[in-house]
Design a protein around this motif. Structure first.
Motif, PDB file in Angstrom:
ATOM      1  N   PRO A 263      -7.843  -5.531   3.843  1.00 44.10           N
ATOM      2  CA  PRO A 263      -8.192  -4.116   3.675  1.00 44.10           C
ATOM      3  C   PRO A 263      -9.007  -3.922   2.397  1.00 44.10           C
TER       4      PRO A 263
ATOM      5  N   THR B 274      -0.017  -1.620   3.674  1.00 42.25           N
ATOM      6  CA  THR B 274       0.533  -1.208   4.970  1.00 42.25           C
ATOM      7  C   THR B 274      -0.488  -1.233   6.091  1.00 42.25           C
ATOM      8  N   THR B 275      -1.764  -1.332   5.765  1.00 42.69           N
ATOM      9  CA  THR B 275      -2.818  -1.296   6.773  1.00 42.69           C
ATOM     10  C   THR B 275      -3.706  -2.510   6.628  1.00 42.69           C
ATOM     11  N   PHE B 276      -4.023  -3.149   7.754  1.00 44.88           N
ATOM     12  CA  PHE B 276      -4.878  -4.325   7.743  1.00 44.88           C
ATOM     13  C   PHE B 276      -6.060  -4.083   8.665  1.00 44.88           C
ATOM     14  N   ALA B 277      -7.185  -4.647   8.290  1.00 50.67           N
ATOM     15  CA  ALA B 277      -8.407  -4.463   9.078  1.00 50.67           C
ATOM     16  C   ALA B 277      -8.349  -5.224  10.393  1.00 50.67           C
TER      17      ALA B 277
ATOM     18  N   GLN C  20      -0.429  -2.034  18.056  1.00 47.33           N
ATOM     19  CA  GLN C  20       0.100  -2.329  16.725  1.00 47.33           C
ATOM     20  C   GLN C  20       0.689  -3.728  16.611  1.00 47.33           C
TER      21      GLN C  20
ATOM     22  N   ARG D 285      -0.151  -5.460  12.940  1.00 47.28           N
ATOM     23  CA  ARG D 285      -0.876  -4.695  11.926  1.00 47.28           C
ATOM     24  C   ARG D 285       0.077  -4.037  10.945  1.00 47.28           C
ATOM     25  N   HIS D 286       1.374  -4.379  11.034  1.00 47.47           N
ATOM     26  CA  HIS D 286       2.347  -3.841  10.078  1.00 47.47           C
ATOM     27  C   HIS D 286       3.289  -4.966   9.669  1.00 47.47           C
TER      28      HIS D 286
END
Length: 642
Positions: free
Chosen positions: A149, A196-199, A241, A256-257
């Motif tokens: 991110p 907490t967020t990934f590309a 997700q 993604r989490h």
């Protein structure tokens, strides 16, 4: 970032190390020229930079670190003996020009394997790809370069962490006692905020060396769990997700989490597919079905077997298969089984096979052909067909497929000229009845066409005592005759049944014994009781006379008529009937109980709802299809000894 496991034994601790490299001078490159990595021992940490540096204000586990010994580009921190667990050396490297760059070294020491394995951390370089492996290789997390991110600051970097929680107690959802729980987190090293967020998805690998059927589960708090959806490939669709797939290395979780993860044991097989049917048209045979269900909410592929051999798998969203040409006389049988996401496989369905050609046969010939092929006779009706001889079967016509043991409805030609369909007539009733305040004689009669039936009750001297007149429809009928009060006396009697349809007349006589309440309570010896198996019994096992607790005689019936005939036969003393409720239905059970009130009925069904309906219909017990022959024998013995 460079991370690896050191070599060691209980007297020489095993060390996991990590170091962050930065592209700006000064640069931390190595402390051990032989292997080009950070080195550590039980009492010191040695760093090597790209140029002479100092480390003012360095911290070890949050406290001031000992001043390093500096020799050229090398810094040696005499830490003294480090305890088992995670240790972090952090601070800034400063070169001669005053340029500073942050560094962070995470070291995990594990001298002996404990229930609570220590966590490991890795400082990941922005834009790079990093993999962090837990102690014992029980889990690993891979952060690909595409997943990075936005970095909150020009000098910030990410800290990945894998923490193996102590083996869990029973957590529900199929988690085994002792299941290893894995917590994976990430945070910005300098900003201190969680990531907490990934590309793009990151990957968590959890090996499953035991090979048990498992599905991965996730939890936000380590208490409430949900299973992850199974992926159809090795990538996570956009907008989804999380998900997982399995290969030889273990279970791969794409997410993604970051949170708690575990492998939940799934030891329960799914239900088999339902609604299996075959249609033959111009393009050949098409099979259709409804997939089974699973308690985890995740089903896998449907397996198709041909003649008992695996043929092909179909995805969980596929509901039909084209099998090509299928001609009359094709003897292949088809069954389906359902897989779940963990790899459990359901029982196979009842075989689907072609119904034998019946057109042109008499009712008796059609019944024999169906019985030989594993089917039964269903409803028999008549139709006027000018081109068919009277009394011959006109439907089903063409190529039809049905599940084994399924009753097949027949249409018989009435014809135009008399005589029409030949009259067929059978009677089955209890041989022994208890006299009560209101005594009713229940009998099952089967006629090939509508008929008028006269019933005459006679005593042992053939004196006529009473008569009844009935009108019955074609097929099986359960009729009840109320016995007048004046002739309710113990003794032996006969019932003569005369069926008339048009010019045809058929008579049948059955013997019946009426006993008082005292004699009705006399129980036969257990070893004199016989049982009848109506339909499929537990698979792979046979009930044999002579088993512990089993009656002396076991008979199998291929259809409803044969079942009633065996129970009513004077050559048999049947005490228990085991009924395949999935094949025969609950109406069949109700009819058995009405005609033979002293016979115990055990229903076998795969569906809980049908088992409940079977008990309401009069079954003494209703057991799942997973019941073993040994368990069934025990149940039969208990009922026979009541």
């Amino acid at each position: 970032a460079i991370g690896f496991d050191g070599l060691g034994n209980p007297s020489t601790p095993s060390i996991r190390e990590d170091v962050r490299l930065d592209n700006t001078a000064p640069q931390l490159v190595s402390a051990a020229p032989a292997d080009g990595s950070v080195s550590a021992s039980a009492n010191q940490i040695v760093l090597t930079a790209s140029e002479p540096v100092t480390a003012p204000g360095a911290l070890l586990d949050g406290a001031a670190a000992p001043a390093p010994a500096i020799s050229g580009n090398q810094l040696t921190f005499a830490t003294g003996a480090l305890a088992d667990g995670l240790h972090v050396l952090s601070g800034e490297l400063e070169d001669a020009s005053g340029t500073r760059v942050p560094f962070r070294v995470a070291i995990t020491i594990e001298s002996a394997v404990a229930a609570d394995r220590p966590p490991v951390e890795m400082s990941a370089q922005p834009g790079g790809s990093s993999t962090l492996v837990s102690p014992g290789s029980l889990a690993s997390v891979t952060l690909a370069s595409a997943a990075w991110p936005s970095v909150p600051g020009p000098s910030d970097f990410m800290v990945l962490r894998v923490d193996l929680a102590p083996p869990a107690p029973v957590l529900g959802m199929g988690l085994l006692p002792g299941t290893q729980l894995v917590e994976v987190t990430a945070r910005w090293a300098l900003a201190g905020t969680p990531v907490t967020t990934f590309a793009a998805p990151i990957e968590i690998l959890i090996p499953n060396p035991s090979g048990e059927p498992t599905v991965p589960a996730t939890s936000q708090d380590g208490t409430t769990w949900r299973t992850l959806p199974l992926l159809q490939g090795a990538s996570l669709p956009a907008g989804q997700q999380d998900g997982w797939y399995r290969d030889g290395a273990g279970v791969h979780i794409l997410t993604r989490h970051l949170t708690w993860y575990a492998l939940a044991r799934d030891g329960e097989a799914p239900t088999e597919p339902t609604g299996l049917a075959g249609i033959v048209a111009g393009d050949g045979l098409t099979l259709r079905w409804i997939p089974g269900t699973d308690g985890s909410g995740q089903i896998g592929n449907v397996l198709l077997y041909v003649n008992g051999e695996g043929y092909r798998e179909f995805g969980p969203t596929e509901f039909e298969a084209k099998l090509g040409a299928f001609a009359a006389g094709d003897t292949r049988s088809f069954t389906l089984a359902q897989k779940d996401a963990a790899g459990n496989v359901s029982r196979q369905t009842a075989p689907l096979r072609a119904v034998p050609s019946l057109t042109g046969k008499t009712l008796g010939e059609a019944s024999a052909a169906l019985g030989a092929a594993g089917f039964g006779v269903g409803k028999v009706s008549e139709a006027t067909v000018a081109t068919a001889p009277a009394g011959t079967v006109v439907q089903p016509a063409g190529i039809q497929l049905a599940l084994a043991s399924t009753p097949v409805d027949l249409v018989v030609a009435r014809g135009i000229a008399a005589p029409q369909t030949r009259l067929a007539f059978s009677v089955a009733g209890s041989k022994r009845l208890e006299l009560k305040k209101t005594t009713t004689i229940a009998v099952r009669i089967n006629v090939s066409k509508p008929a008028q039936v006269t019933v005459t009750l006679r005593d042992v001297k053939k004196h006529r005592l009473y008569s009844w007149k009935l009108r019955v429809k074609a097929g099986a009928n359960v009729v009840k005759l109320r016995l007048p009060r004046q002739i309710r006396k113990p003794g032996s009697y006969s019932l003569t049944w005369v069926a008339r349809s048009g010019t045809e007349t058929i008579s049948r006589t059955i013997a019946i014994t009426l006993v008082g309440p005292a004699l009705a309570q006399v129980k036969p010896k257990r070893d004199e009781i016989e049982i009848v198996l109506a339909g499929e019994t537990p698979p792979g096992e046979a009930l044999e006379p002579g088993q512990a607790g089993m009656p002396r005689r076991v008979s199998s019936a291929s259809g409803a008529d044969q079942t009633f005939a065996l129970v009513a036969s004077t050559g048999h003393d049947v005490g228990v009937v085991v009924v395949d409720a999935d094949a025969y239905g609950t109406r069949f059970i109700a009819d058995l109980r009405a005609v033979f009130p002293k016979v115990g009925v055990i229903a076998i069904s795969r569906e809980p709802a049908r088992r409940m309906q079977s008990v309401r219909a009069g079954a003494v017990l209703a057991l799942p299809r997973t019941t073993t022959a040994k368990q069934l024998a025990k149940a039969i013995a208990a009922i026979a000894g009541r």
